[in-house]
Design a protein around this motif. Sequence first.
Motif, PDB file in Angstrom:
ATOM      1  N   SER A  50      13.362  -0.592   2.235  1.00 52.67           N
ATOM      2  CA  SER A  50      13.127  -1.974   1.806  1.00 52.67           C
ATOM      3  C   SER A  50      14.245  -2.465   0.895  1.00 52.67           C
ATOM      4  N   SER A  51      14.648  -1.614  -0.039  1.00 50.06           N
ATOM      5  CA  SER A  51      15.724  -2.009  -0.963  1.00 50.06           C
ATOM      6  C   SER A  51      17.039  -2.187  -0.222  1.00 50.06           C
ATOM      7  N   VAL A  88       9.844   1.785 -10.338  1.00 47.08           N
ATOM      8  CA  VAL A  88       9.510   2.410  -9.054  1.00 47.08           C
ATOM      9  C   VAL A  88      10.017   3.848  -9.006  1.00 47.08           C
ATOM     10  N   LEU A 138       4.853  -0.942  -8.520  1.00 53.14           N
ATOM     11  CA  LEU A 138       5.093  -2.018  -7.557  1.00 53.14           C
ATOM     12  C   LEU A 138       4.549  -3.349  -8.067  1.00 53.14           C
ATOM     13  N   SER A 142       6.212   7.073   0.899  1.00 58.45           N
ATOM     14  CA  SER A 142       6.434   5.933   0.001  1.00 58.45           C
ATOM     15  C   SER A 142       7.901   5.806  -0.389  1.00 58.45           C
ATOM     16  N   ILE A 158      10.271   2.451   0.337  1.00 56.37           N
ATOM     17  CA  ILE A 158      10.926   1.720  -0.751  1.00 56.37           C
ATOM     18  C   ILE A 158      12.440   1.770  -0.600  1.00 56.37           C
TER      19      ILE A 158
END
Length: 208
Positions: free
Chosen positions: A134-135, A50, A66, A127, A131
């Motif tokens: 989210s992580s 990623v 992804l 983006s 990400i």
Amino acid sequence: MTQQTPAFDAGSALSALRQSEASVRRATNPNPPILYLLWGTVYTLGYLAVHAALFGWLPMSLPLALTIFAALTAAGAAISAALGAHAGKGLRGESRRRGMFYGLTWASGMICVGFIVVALLRLYLESATVIWLSSVIATLLVGVLFATAGAAFLDRSIFFQGIALLVANVGTLLIGPGPFVLVGWLAACAVLFIGAVIAARRTTNRLN
């Protein structure tokens, strides 16, 4: 002529008990070092893919990165489920229910993380930001689950691994969604690899 009864050998009895315990553990427990190593590898490779796509140090598109991360995660989940199912065959009663409830907690939490990611995507953020967030959310969940399990079962190793994941997560938050976010991601992965070493040593000590 009177036959003498052999003297009780406490050392031999203790050795036999330990060998029996080791056999039971091998038959009923999923291998913790393998699980730590498995997920450490999944997240390391996934985060590298990623990061490479986001910041262009490899010729890879973000959808491909992804997809790779998702495939690795699916493979990791399948292997983990297989190990857990094998272990569950030797468990009954309360131990089986405890393992089932804990597994359901993990699954439910990860499903919630998935819905949160979908909600973030609907905000039309960059983006890298999606990400990054989210992580952070996923690592927060895993860290809390580790620490809670360690506290519930009085296992200091698992508890402090959970705390270490949360500390690494704070670092990821402070770094932000820029190129250096990889430092925080890899720090969290390092905790899992360290967990593999600790679990392997504990398993070896129990078997000896």
